[in-house]
Design an enzyme around this catalytic site. Sequence first.
Site, PDB file in Angstrom:
ATOM      1  N   LYS A 148       0.869  -1.190   0.000  1.00 50.91           N
ATOM      2  CA  LYS A 148       0.000   0.000   0.000  1.00 50.91           C
ATOM      3  C   LYS A 148       0.903   1.236   0.000  1.00 50.91           C
ATOM      4  CE  LYS A 148      -4.380   1.245   2.179  1.00 50.91           C
ATOM      5  NZ  LYS A 148      -5.132   1.498   0.958  1.00 50.91           N
TER       6      LYS A 148
HETATM    7  N1  PMP Z   1      -7.674  -2.096  -3.310  1.00 48.97           N
HETATM    8  C1  PMP Z   1      -7.117  -0.882  -3.150  1.00 48.97           C
HETATM    9  C2  PMP Z   1      -6.356  -0.293  -4.296  1.00 48.97           C
HETATM   10  C3  PMP Z   1      -7.268  -0.199  -1.934  1.00 48.97           C
HETATM   11  O1  PMP Z   1      -6.737   1.010  -1.773  1.00 48.97           O
HETATM   12  C4  PMP Z   1      -8.018  -0.786  -0.884  1.00 48.97           C
HETATM   13  C5  PMP Z   1      -8.205  -0.057   0.408  1.00 48.97           C
HETATM   14  N2  PMP Z   1      -7.164  -0.298   1.304  1.00 48.97           N
HETATM   15  C6  PMP Z   1      -8.555  -2.059  -1.107  1.00 48.97           C
HETATM   16  C7  PMP Z   1      -8.365  -2.684  -2.321  1.00 48.97           C
HETATM   17  C8  PMP Z   1      -9.304  -2.762  -0.016  1.00 48.97           C
HETATM   18  O2  PMP Z   1      -8.395  -3.161   0.986  1.00 48.97           O
HETATM   19  P1  PMP Z   1      -8.865  -3.349   2.504  1.00 48.97           P
HETATM   20  O3  PMP Z   1     -10.049  -4.247   2.472  1.00 48.97           O
HETATM   21  O4  PMP Z   1      -7.685  -3.961   3.160  1.00 48.97           O
HETATM   22  O5  PMP Z   1      -9.185  -2.000   3.018  1.00 48.97           O
END
Ligand code: PMP
Length: 295
Positions: free
Chosen positions: A154
């Site tokens: 991320k």
């Molecule tokens: N894909 C992207 C590109 C994101 O930014 C997020 C948000 N974090 C998600 C998927 C979903 O991830 P999560 O369920 O861990 O929040």
Amino acid sequence: MYYSADTVAFLDGEFVPAAQATCGVYAQSLHYGYAVFEGIRAYSTPAGPRIFKAEEHFERLHYSCRAIGLPLAYSVEELTRISYEVLERNGLTDAYIRPLVFAGAPNMSLKAASTSNVLVAVWEWGKYLGDQSLRLTVSPYERPNPKAVPIEAKVAGHYVNSIIASTEAKGRGYDEALLLDMHGHVAEGPGANFFFERQGELVTPPAGSILRGITRNTIIDLAREAGITVTERFFGPEELRTAEAAFMTGTAAEVIGIASVDDVVFERPFQQTIGGMLARHYHALVTGQSVGVAL
Ligand code: PMP
């Protein structure tokens, strides 16, 4: 508003007024997008405020730091404790938590930083994409080549791709973008994972060009516990013509229905789909009202 004069944030070992949690304009992160972050939620539960899957989120933060060679001086346990304290100091129980690890030192070189700064900010945030089922459009922007960047991390800089895709989709009158990978397979939204439903089963893109969402994993677990088959495989946008329903998942967005993808319309009301049922179970799980699943 993300903060007011009373808001407290954590920055580099101290709890400070959010307005004073700043960084300089020569910071390496600001120039190159060289930072990593998390998006986490806390919910009021019968046992008090609980950060949902704190360990998974802070493990992913550590993974993201390793992926770009950014040091992180705080353990998963320390980051969890700090997050609870930031919530408490702000009197918040239902809140979004944003940890950010950045290279704040003045540095214009392209060498990995040897030190980092850590911010933990919190604010009240409703469901990021709202409550209404979304009209998506396939974006002309693809997810970045996973051989060019560690796409499962991320990383702040990856979100330029998300911002331009989302803005382009909204500019054409849609609610949100759906991005394909470099091979033309459906990947994910700018900030949420994607699932579709057909004949009582769920299909979602596999790891490779997506962020492996913690909500995605939770939904897969909830579905499988309920006896629903979930298949992780590649598919193109044309396969959505045979889908009966679709939804997206993310910490900020939670579980949100999809009304249509370009000219493909999903007629069934979201509440009556598997996604709708899982959304209710997800809500019960994060708010501590249920631990198991029975659909
Ligand atoms: N894909 C992207 C590109 C994101 O930014 C997020 C948000 N974090 C998600 C998927 C979903 O991830 P999560 O369920 O861990 O929040």
